[in-house]
Design an enzyme around this catalytic site. Structure first.
Site, mmCIF file in Angstrom:
data_model
loop_
_atom_site.group_PDB
_atom_site.id
_atom_site.type_symbol
_atom_site.label_atom_id
_atom_site.label_comp_id
_atom_site.label_asym_id
_atom_site.label_seq_id
_atom_site.Cartn_x
_atom_site.Cartn_y
_atom_site.Cartn_z
ATOM 1 N N ASN A 9 0.947 -1.217 -0.126
ATOM 2 C CA ASN A 9 -0.035 -0.011 0.016
ATOM 3 C C ASN A 9 0.822 1.310 0.041
ATOM 4 O O ASN A 9 1.576 1.793 1.128
ATOM 5 C CB ASN A 9 -0.868 0.013 1.235
ATOM 6 C CG ASN A 9 -1.802 1.173 1.364
ATOM 7 O OD1 ASN A 9 -1.863 1.921 0.520
ATOM 8 N ND2 ASN A 9 -2.224 1.332 2.683
ATOM 9 N N LYS A 11 0.189 4.158 -0.135
ATOM 10 C CA LYS A 11 -0.599 5.499 0.338
ATOM 11 C C LYS A 11 -0.448 6.630 -0.462
ATOM 12 O O LYS A 11 -0.461 6.326 -1.823
ATOM 13 C CB LYS A 11 0.041 5.777 1.833
ATOM 14 C CG LYS A 11 -0.222 4.344 2.630
ATOM 15 C CD LYS A 11 -0.068 4.558 4.150
ATOM 16 C CE LYS A 11 -0.249 3.209 5.050
ATOM 17 N NZ LYS A 11 -0.067 3.269 6.287
ATOM 18 N N HIS A 95 -9.613 1.358 5.160
ATOM 19 C CA HIS A 95 -8.368 1.676 5.623
ATOM 20 C C HIS A 95 -8.716 2.382 6.819
ATOM 21 O O HIS A 95 -9.078 3.299 6.870
ATOM 22 C CB HIS A 95 -7.499 2.151 4.693
ATOM 23 C CG HIS A 95 -5.749 1.948 5.240
ATOM 24 N ND1 HIS A 95 -5.590 2.744 6.186
ATOM 25 C CD2 HIS A 95 -4.888 0.955 5.170
ATOM 26 C CE1 HIS A 95 -4.119 2.541 6.544
ATOM 27 N NE2 HIS A 95 -3.823 1.614 5.837
ATOM 28 N N GLU A 97 -6.897 4.747 8.014
ATOM 29 C CA GLU A 97 -6.640 6.036 7.764
ATOM 30 C C GLU A 97 -7.877 6.948 7.219
ATOM 31 O O GLU A 97 -8.223 8.017 7.625
ATOM 32 C CB GLU A 97 -5.501 6.349 6.529
ATOM 33 C CG GLU A 97 -4.089 6.090 7.585
ATOM 34 C CD GLU A 97 -2.945 5.445 6.758
ATOM 35 O OE1 GLU A 97 -3.007 5.609 5.410
ATOM 36 O OE2 GLU A 97 -1.732 4.874 7.191
ATOM 37 N N GLU A 167 -5.138 -4.712 10.545
ATOM 38 C CA GLU A 167 -4.369 -3.666 10.840
ATOM 39 C C GLU A 167 -4.472 -2.829 12.056
ATOM 40 O O GLU A 167 -5.104 -2.440 12.123
ATOM 41 C CB GLU A 167 -4.107 -2.887 9.585
ATOM 42 C CG GLU A 167 -3.831 -3.253 8.399
ATOM 43 C CD GLU A 167 -3.475 -2.429 7.402
ATOM 44 O OE1 GLU A 167 -2.331 -2.440 6.937
ATOM 45 O OE2 GLU A 167 -4.148 -1.481 7.275
ATOM 46 N N GLY A 173 2.668 2.369 10.733
ATOM 47 C CA GLY A 173 3.651 3.658 10.619
ATOM 48 C C GLY A 173 4.332 3.948 11.999
ATOM 49 O O GLY A 173 4.926 4.899 12.030
ATOM 50 N N SER A 212 3.652 -1.994 10.502
ATOM 51 C CA SER A 212 5.039 -2.180 10.547
ATOM 52 C C SER A 212 5.827 -3.491 10.228
ATOM 53 O O SER A 212 6.750 -3.758 10.794
ATOM 54 C CB SER A 212 5.441 -1.544 11.827
ATOM 55 O OG SER A 212 4.856 -0.212 12.155
HETATM 56 P P1 13P Z 1 3.101 0.468 7.673
HETATM 57 O O1 13P Z 1 3.692 -0.629 7.151
HETATM 58 O O2 13P Z 1 3.904 1.768 7.329
HETATM 59 O O3 13P Z 1 2.997 0.572 9.147
HETATM 60 O O4 13P Z 1 1.429 0.587 7.300
HETATM 61 C C1 13P Z 1 0.848 -0.436 7.265
HETATM 62 C C2 13P Z 1 -0.639 -0.014 6.444
HETATM 63 O O5 13P Z 1 -1.196 0.938 6.972
HETATM 64 C C3 13P Z 1 -0.778 -0.792 5.282
HETATM 65 O O6 13P Z 1 -1.988 -0.618 4.666
#
Ligand code: 13P
Length: 251
Positions: A9, A11, A95, A97, A167, A173, A212
């Site tokens: 992803n 982002k 997601h 976010e 997740e 992150g 992560s």
């Molecule tokens: P990270 O791997 O940067 O922690 O992000 C995970 C994520 O949100 C994937 O959709």
């Protein structure tokens, strides 16, 4: 046997130049045959990625789609039918976010899931608890509510053509990863919730872990019986690191 899936992803990262560079790296990777690999770039770069990955066995997907499946008057949105037209195979829905920053509700997520499937895309439904919810002992409750909202709307059969990604929000992150045991507990609960309605769908359902994930922790995570691959954020922006994670899923 479930075929592991590793999806990157990206982002809201990238420029035309950095995307070209990343794809150059991805094209050079030796990827394990038993693992399905996908990348999910920002919408703006989908065409470029599809074009530049041509001939490489990496699927392309999007990070979001509209609740409306077909094109129409909905400014700023992208329809699942358009993503399908752009040769996307997967699309993330729900997601954290988007749930947290943009206020997406379980109901909207279920509509996006349905829109994706109606256009032949495989939705990857993201679920996960916040740190506060984990500390309050509500992890399984929250995840079960997020999953249940889609099952209730569309029926458990919809999960025969979908993927779930667990997740934990606190692991995204942050460099904090759920331990393999913490992740396995939630993955097993997700599968059990689906199995309670349809054992066969549950057996075939791929449940990815995200938060992560790096090459250094991937082997241990992917070694758990209900973890069928990963949804990778930051580490997917580095081709070599992403390749190492894909290989870990092949072990
Ligand atoms: P990270 O791997 O940067 O922690 O992000 C995970 C994520 O949100 C994937 O959709």
């Amino acid at each position: 046997m479930r075929r592991p899936l590793v999806a990157g992803n990206w982002k809201m990262h990238g420029t035309r130049a950095s995307v070209a560079e990343l794809i150059k790296g991805l094209r050079q990777l030796a990827l394990p045959a038993g693992v399905e690999v996908a990348v999910l770039p920002p919408c703006l770069y989908l065409q470029q990625v599809v074009h530049e990955l041509h001939g490489k066995s990496i699927a392309v997907g999007a990070q979001n789609c509209s609740v409306e499946p077909m094109q129409g008057a909905l400014t700023g949105e992208v329809a699942a039918s358009q993503l399908h037209d752009a040769e996307c195979v997967f699309v993330l829905v729900g997601h954290s976010e988007r749930r947290m920053v943009l206020g997406e509700t379980d109901q909207q997520v279920a509509r996006k899931f349905e829109a994706a499937q109606s256009c032949g895309l495989q939705p990857i439904l993201c679920v996960g608890e916040t740190l506060q919810e984990r500390e309050a002992g509500e992890t399984l409750l929250v995840v079960s509510r997020q999953l249940g909202a889609v099952i209730e709307e569309l029926g458990v059969g919809a999960f025969a053509r979908a993927v779930v990604a667990y997740e934990p929000v606190w692991a995204i992150g942050t460099g904090l990863t759920a331990t393999p045991q913490q992740a396995q507990e939630v993955h097993a609960a997700i599968r059990a919730q689906v199995a309670a309605e349809n054992a066969e769908v549950a057996r075939g359902l791929r449940v990815l872990y995200g938060g992560s994930v790096k090459a250094a922790n991937a082997v241990e995570l992917f070694g758990m019986s209900d973890i069928d691959g990963g949804l990778i954020g930051g580490a997917s922006l580095n081709a070599d690191e992403f390749g190492a994670i894909c290989r870990a899923a092949g072990n």
